[in-house]
Each structure stands twice: as C-alpha cells, then as structure tokens.
Design an enzyme around this catalytic site. Structure first.
Site, PDB file in Angstrom:
ATOM      1  CG  HIS A 133       3.867 -13.762   5.083  1.00 15.10           C
ATOM      2  ND1 HIS A 133       3.092 -12.881   5.099  1.00 15.10           N
ATOM      3  CD2 HIS A 133       5.135 -13.833   4.944  1.00 15.10           C
ATOM      4  CE1 HIS A 133       4.097 -11.732   4.897  1.00 15.10           C
ATOM      5  NE2 HIS A 133       5.148 -12.449   4.800  1.00 15.10           N
ATOM      6  CB  CYS A 134       4.180 -15.671  -0.443  1.00 10.56           C
ATOM      7  SG  CYS A 134       5.622 -15.758  -1.614  1.00 10.56           S
ATOM      8  CB  VAL A 135       9.521 -14.586   2.308  1.00  7.90           C
ATOM      9  CG1 VAL A 135       9.133 -14.780   3.862  1.00  7.90           C
ATOM     10  CG2 VAL A 135      10.024 -15.723   1.713  1.00  7.90           C
TER      11      VAL A 135
ATOM     12  CG  ASN B 148       7.104  -7.743   2.245  1.00  6.25           C
ATOM     13  OD1 ASN B 148       7.108  -8.378   3.249  1.00  6.25           O
ATOM     14  ND2 ASN B 148       7.281  -6.495   2.299  1.00  6.25           N
TER      15      ASN B 148
END
Length: 349
Positions: free
Chosen positions: A181-183, A186
């Site tokens: 999951h890449c912040v 998002n």
C-alpha cells in the site's frame, strides 16, 4: 568556512545513514526503529498529557492506517515548490547562459508524463478480490504451498484467498498480486496498477535527474564565469590562500541559497527513488512482489499451518527448485506486469 562545511558534512552523513538503515531493516518485525520508538514512548509517556497522547495516536492512525489524501497533497506541494524555484530562478539563469529552450522544456514534459501515471496509480483498481470474482481469480496463479496455501480464507473479507493476494488493512480489501500500500498515491499497488506505478517511479527519477543536471550545469557555468577557481582569499591569520573547491561550495550556498537547497533536495530525492525504482524493477524482472520478497526472507506465512485440504493431499507437488516460483522468464515476467493475467486465464508453471 570549516564550521559550515563540517555541519553540512554531518547532515549528509546522517541522511545517508538513515537511508541505509531504512533499506537494511525494512520489512523486519524486530528492527532498531521499532525498538527506538518503543523506548522513546516508554520514557516520554509518563510526562505526556493524556490528551496529547490521544491526539498523537489519532494523527498517526489517520496518516498510516486509514486512506487519506494528505500525502498526495504533500507530494503536489513539494513538487510545486521545486518547479516554482526552477522556473523562477534557474530557468532565467540558464537562458542567460544560452541553454537551449528545448532542453529547458524537458522537465515540464516529464512533469506532464509523471502526472499522467500518478493519476492512473491513484484511480486504477489494483485488483480487488470480490465475492463475485473470487472463484475465477483462484485459478490465475497456482499455490506454492510455502507462502500461499489453498483453502485459506481472509479473516476480514471471509473469502478464499487467491494465491499472491493479501488483505490490505488500510483499504480494507484483498488485492490480487498484492505488492504494497503506497501512501503517496493513497492506493494499493497490485495486479491492476503495478505497470503504472513502475512508470510513475521511472518518470519521477527522470524528472529529478533532468532538473539536477540543468541546475548543476547552471551553477558550474556561474562559477566558471565568476573566475572563482582562479581567485584567492585572505585567512583570519592574514595569509592569502587560493580559492579551492570548499570555498567555491560555500560561495554557491551564500550566493544562490534557494537554488542550492533545491538542488540538494532534488538530488536526495533522486538517489532515494532511484534505489527504490531499481528494487521494484528487479522484482518485476523476476515476477515477485515486495510482499512476497519480505515474506520469503523468512518464508513465514501468516497462516503458518493451514488445515490440509483435498488440494493439499491430492494436488500436484509444487516445484520449488526455482528460486522465483512465479517467474516465467524475462519477457514473460515483463508481459505479466504490463498485461496482467485475467480471471479467465490459467497460468501454468
């Protein structure tokens, strides 16, 4: 001058050390960062008001445990600041030094390309596993029975987990060929948008490198035109000394502080993202996700000993002679990234 350069050298050493430690211990449960955070929390907690502890916990949870556009806005803010400085100062200086307009427009073209892939990373479904699709998704990849086992259900989604899928706690969904999951976008990176994520990383690196080269070339020409390399200065002792590289560096910091700060930031971002891009490019070439890479370091599965099923007892024994179980060869691996396997396809190893 030496005090300034010493502090700058310490700053660079600390930044490089942090990058090294992050790369070395990323994905490990027991690492110095977790131990340091735990220690600091224990020491500071007795002296911290309860409301501040609750607020800090809420902020941390909001940033890293829930979907949020904060990092997207931060990304745009940092990018806008770099381009504002490049346009406001560097562009004009480069034009005065007869840099071709075509060369100066390349960073803006790369910005458009990067923004396009950035948007696709945000908006594209990474490969959500749903009740309607799960029965067909199960057949895309075989279970290796080391990291992924047949018959294991997601405790949250209550769906059978296809091989190479993982439940994302931030997005609250299972994702096919889950990478991470890449912040910053998002969104999860999975089967549906890995190709856009790779192209996004490559375009960001190209953008940072091009801005660094143009800015560095401008500063180099400024030094050559000023004649600093042939100049000399008077020390506090009264002795005359030739202006060497250290003097030139300090002079640039004092003459072009914003440009030099921007250049340092862009170079730092380039090397950080270049290493990250090389890592993900390697994973693409061997057909492995970062989630699988982390797990394979200890070959530990969350469901370590699932209950044997008919598939376990009667199915064919997986071939573990290959280091990368899902690899289909260089071209096949790249083809799978840019043309993800569909639910109606079956993959044979």
């Amino acid at each position: 001058m030496m005090d300034f350069l010493t502090l700058f050298g310490i700053y660079v050493a600390v930044v490089l050390t942090c990058i090294f430690l992050v790369c070395k211990y990323s994905g490990q449960q027991n690492n110095p960062f977790r131990a340091l955070l735990s220690y600091v929390t224990q020491v500071v907690a007795p002296f911290t008001p309860q409301w501040l502890q609750r607020f800090s916990h809420w902020i941390f949870h909001k940033l890293f445990h829930q979907r949020s556009n904060i990092f997207i806005y931060l990304h745009i803010l940092l990018e806008g600041s770099v381009y504002a400085e490049f346009t406001y100062e560097v562009f004009g200086f480069c034009r005065e030094m007869d840099t071709s307009l075509t060369s100066l427009l390349v960073p803006y073209l790369l910005l458009v390309i990067k923004t396009f892939f950035f948007y696709l990373c945000i908006k594209t479904d990474p490969g959500t596993v749903t009740k309607r699709k799960v029965s067909s998704l199960i057949h895309i990849y075989p279970y290796d029975r080391r990291l992924f086992h047949p018959g294991v259900s997601c405790e949250t989604c209550q769906l059978v987990k296809p091989a190479r899928s993982k439940h994302c706690r931030v997005c609250n969904r299972c994702v096919m060929r889950f990478d991470h999951h890449c912040v910053w976008v998002n969104n999860c990176v999975g089967a549906g948008n890995t190709r856009y994520f790779l192209l996004y990383l490559l375009s960001v690196c190209a953008m940072a490198l091009d801005i660094s080269l143009l800015t560095g070339d401008m500063l180099l020409h400024a030094v050559l035109r000023s004649g600093l390399l042939r100049a000399s200065y008077i020390e506090e002792s009264g002795q005359q000394q030739p202006a060497g590289p250290l003097f030139v560096v300090q002079h640039l910091f004092l003459t072009f502080p914003r440009i030099v700060f921007m250049l340092g930031f862009v170079i730092f971002v380039f090397f950080l993202l270049a290493g990250y891009t090389l890592f993900h490019s390697f994973l693409a070439l061997v057909n492995q996700t970062s989630n699988e890479w982390y797990k394979s370091r200890g070959l530990v599965c969350r469901h370590c000993h699932p209950t044997p099923t008919a598939d376990d007892l009667c199915g064919p024994v997986p071939d573990h002679s290959k280091r990368y179980y899902y690899s289909r060869g260089l071209l096949g691996n790249l083809g799978e990234i840019f043309f993800p396997l569909q639910a109606t396809q079956k993959k044979g190893n």
